[in-house]
Write an enzyme that holds these catalytic residues in place. Structure first.
Site, mmCIF file in Angstrom:
data_model
loop_
_atom_site.group_PDB
_atom_site.id
_atom_site.type_symbol
_atom_site.label_atom_id
_atom_site.label_comp_id
_atom_site.label_asym_id
_atom_site.label_seq_id
_atom_site.Cartn_x
_atom_site.Cartn_y
_atom_site.Cartn_z
ATOM 1 N N ARG A 93 0.820 -1.209 0.000
ATOM 2 C CA ARG A 93 0.000 0.000 0.000
ATOM 3 C C ARG A 93 0.859 1.266 0.000
ATOM 4 O O ARG A 93 0.597 2.220 -0.730
ATOM 5 C CB ARG A 93 -0.930 -0.008 1.223
ATOM 6 C CG ARG A 93 -1.957 1.058 1.271
ATOM 7 C CD ARG A 93 -3.045 0.911 0.209
ATOM 8 N NE ARG A 93 -2.760 1.671 -0.996
ATOM 9 C CZ ARG A 93 -3.186 1.358 -2.209
ATOM 10 N NH1 ARG A 93 -3.904 0.287 -2.420
ATOM 11 N NH2 ARG A 93 -2.878 2.095 -3.248
ATOM 12 N N LYS A 128 1.760 24.701 -3.299
ATOM 13 C CA LYS A 128 0.470 24.059 -2.964
ATOM 14 C C LYS A 128 0.630 22.542 -3.049
ATOM 15 O O LYS A 128 0.084 21.870 -3.935
ATOM 16 C CB LYS A 128 -0.627 24.571 -3.899
ATOM 17 C CG LYS A 128 -0.869 26.055 -3.656
ATOM 18 C CD LYS A 128 -1.840 26.649 -4.632
ATOM 19 C CE LYS A 128 -1.969 28.149 -4.375
ATOM 20 N NZ LYS A 128 -2.723 28.839 -5.392
ATOM 21 N N LYS A 160 4.113 39.806 -1.785
ATOM 22 C CA LYS A 160 2.713 39.870 -2.220
ATOM 23 C C LYS A 160 2.035 41.083 -1.576
ATOM 24 O O LYS A 160 2.647 41.821 -0.813
ATOM 25 C CB LYS A 160 2.013 38.579 -1.855
ATOM 26 C CG LYS A 160 2.576 37.387 -2.616
ATOM 27 C CD LYS A 160 1.509 36.358 -2.825
ATOM 28 C CE LYS A 160 2.073 35.187 -3.589
ATOM 29 N NZ LYS A 160 1.261 34.025 -3.441
ATOM 30 N N GLU A 187 4.592 41.049 -6.570
ATOM 31 C CA GLU A 187 3.267 41.080 -7.185
ATOM 32 C C GLU A 187 2.864 42.536 -7.434
ATOM 33 O O GLU A 187 3.056 43.377 -6.562
ATOM 34 C CB GLU A 187 2.252 40.423 -6.241
ATOM 35 C CG GLU A 187 0.842 40.462 -6.783
ATOM 36 C CD GLU A 187 -0.172 39.847 -5.823
ATOM 37 O OE1 GLU A 187 0.238 39.373 -4.739
ATOM 38 O OE2 GLU A 187 -1.357 39.870 -6.168
ATOM 39 N N ASP A 208 -1.408 38.405 -10.620
ATOM 40 C CA ASP A 208 -2.278 37.346 -10.114
ATOM 41 C C ASP A 208 -3.703 37.574 -10.610
ATOM 42 O O ASP A 208 -4.200 38.712 -10.580
ATOM 43 C CB ASP A 208 -2.225 37.366 -8.579
ATOM 44 C CG ASP A 208 -2.785 36.095 -7.988
ATOM 45 O OD1 ASP A 208 -2.718 35.049 -8.660
ATOM 46 O OD2 ASP A 208 -3.284 36.141 -6.843
#
Ligand code: BTN
Length: 512
Positions: A93, A128, A160, A187, A208
């Site tokens: 597994r 992420k 940012k 940004e 963004d």
């Protein structure tokens, strides 16, 4: 770091032990497993298999057949592993979880990379990622063909809107961040911020959540004064439109946070589920005989030398199994019968032992064997057992090796050897076969030589009328076999009509 991630996953799954496997799977059982792609995919994470099995132990062979980043089709075997069945089941597994997820990331990454092919834009991954799996998922993304963005908050500056607000403006934020000595990306959300950033020397701008049309306008306005990265809402469906807007980079969280685990299966084949040799039963069947058993030994021939007549030496595995003419005898653990007996030397003993082995094999497995003079027991055109007789201090040490439950052989033997399991398609119980063998040896060695010669001539397709080539000291000779002499030598009728006596082995069917 990766070792610790693997250890953690194994601890999480196996904990104090796989209770089901321990209850149902005997410790001695060996097995082979294959990791197989069940859909088209780009594979990643294969090096973790080595870490997983090293951690658990009990695996004697791991063959990784693909490389991270390879594109695979359904049915491709990615890796094979052989070892204790318990280990393979316990690790299944965890191994699949890593392979399926990481290959999912690599597959998604490849789709993104291919979608922007031909533009000047590169796709980047993001932070992420699954907590704890950052390094592995980023490696998989790179294997898939995208470029890794920063690994974490520590290896690049990305300013940012919240940072800008806290620093008091774009210029202040850039100037404060310069001290870190790391690449700076910032940004920008408005034309004013853009001008301020360019004025402060920014070389890498992040836009963004803009549309492809807006992106194109921004790129035109920036006019090459800084690199442009787009992020937010970039999917496989729109990535090409963003790339064609002229951005240098697109970062897509979907590569890691939305990658689907791909379908990879693990196929397990058990080896040798047959009951092992029962020594008590063997000793009860042959009272008064010494029966010595070794789990692992160099060769039963060596261990039998010096024992009294009638003694039997058995091993589950030989590390230096001896064959005739100085060859070695492949003696895989628990897969064959490796046996030496101390006998009285008698004429044509090798032939008698071949008959005994063929008889025992027929009784316990149903496989009808041919005898290739003088010592090869053949299932079809492949050797399934061999006889080796050595004279030591006036005694005959009779070695018999039978391939019982092997499912494959090393490459150099693959064309020549077979096992009873491979020949019959069924597993054969070594315990019964061994008892049948010892009984047959007793019976055939009690026969006079003339009877053995007669029986051998009847049982062997090689004894007479067979086209063969024979390796003689002066080279290979072709001819037709023409019977056995009273000493058990093979008569070879050569193509010029003359006969020659073959006193040792080296007989091959013509054309084989
Ligand atoms: C041959 O065909 O070349 C003879 C093979 C004999 C193999 C057996 S296995 C048990 C015994 N121990 C050895 O080391 N060799 C024989």
């Amino acid at each position: 770091m990766i070792d610790e991630t693997v250890r953690q996953a194994l601890r999480e799954d196996i904990g104090a032990g796989d209770v089901t496997t321990r209850a149902c799977v005997p410790a001695r059982l060996l097995a082979r497993g294959s990791f197989i792609a069940r859909e088209p995919l780009v594979v990643a994470g294969l090096d973790l298999l080595e870490v997983i099995y090293r951690e658990r132990g009990g695996v004697d062979n791991l063959a990784v057949l693909k490389r991270d980043g390879d594109r695979c089709v359904e049915g491709d075997v990615l890796a094979t592993v052989r070892g204790r069945a318990r280990t393979l089941l316990e690790c299944e597994r965890v191994a699949l979880n890593f392979l399926q997820r990481l290959s999912g990331v690599a597959t998604a990454a490849r789709a993104f990379a291919e979608a922007v092919e031909g533009t000047n834009c590169r796709v980047l991954d993001t932070r992420k990622t699954t907590p704890g799996l950052r390094q592995l998922e980023k490696r998989a993304a790179a294997a898939g063909g995208v470029t890794n963005h920063r690994m974490g908050l520590f290896d690049a500056v990305l300013i940012k809107n919240n940072h800008i607000a806290a620093a008091g403006g774009v210029r202040q934020a850039i100037e404060s961040a310069r001290g870190a000595g790391l690449p700076i990306e910032i940004e920008v959300r408005t034309r004013e911020e853009l001008q301020e950033a360019l004025g402060a020397g920014a070389q890498h701008l992040l836009l963004d959540n803009v549309t492809p049309v807006e992106a194109r306008e921004w790129v035109r306005e920036i006019g090459g004064r800084a690199k442009v990265e787009l992020s937010g809402g970039i999917t496989l469906a729109n990535v090409r439109a963003y790339a064609e807007a002229g951005a240098d980079f697109l970062s897509a969280g979907a590569i890691t946070h939305s990658a689907r685990a791909v379908d990879i299966s693990f196929r397990l084949e058990l080896e040798n589920t047959a009951a092992p040799i029962d020594l008590d039963r063997l000793r009860a069947e042959f009272p008064g005989r010494t029966v010595v058993h070794y789990p692992k030994l160099d060769s039963t021939m060596r261990a039998a030398a010096g024992l009294e007549t009638g003694a039997v030496v058995l091993a589950d595995e030989q590390t230096a199994g001896q064959g005739r003419h100085g060859r070695s005898w492949h003696s895989e653990a628990g897969a064959g019968i490796y046996c030496s007996m101390v006998l009285k030397p008698t004429p044509v003993l090798t032939l008698a032992l071949g008959l005994a082995a063929a008889e025992a094999i027929a009784q316990s497995s149903g496989v009808a064997c041919d005898l290739r003079w003088p010592n090869d027991v053949m299932a079809g055109d492949r050797k399934v057992a061999g006889i080796l007789v050595q004279l030591v201090d006036g005694a005959a040490i009779a070695g018999i090796g039978i391939n019982v439950n092997q499912t494959s052989f090393p490459a150099h033997l693959a064309e020549e050897a077979t096992s009873l399991r491979m020949a019959s398609g069924r597993e054969v119980a070594p315990a019964g076969l061994l008892i049948a063998l010892l009984r047959a040896v007793d019976a055939f060695t009690a026969e006079p030589p003339e009877a053995i010669l007669r029986l051998f001539a009847r049982a062997s397709s090689y004894a007479a009328g067979r086209r063969v080539t024979v390796e003689l000291p002066d080279g290979a000779v072709a001819g037709t076999t023409a019977g056995l002499t009273s000493e058990g030598f093979l008569i070879l009728r050569k193509d010029d009509g003359t006969d020659t006596l073959v006193v040792a082995g080296g007989v091959r069917a013509a054309g084989a």
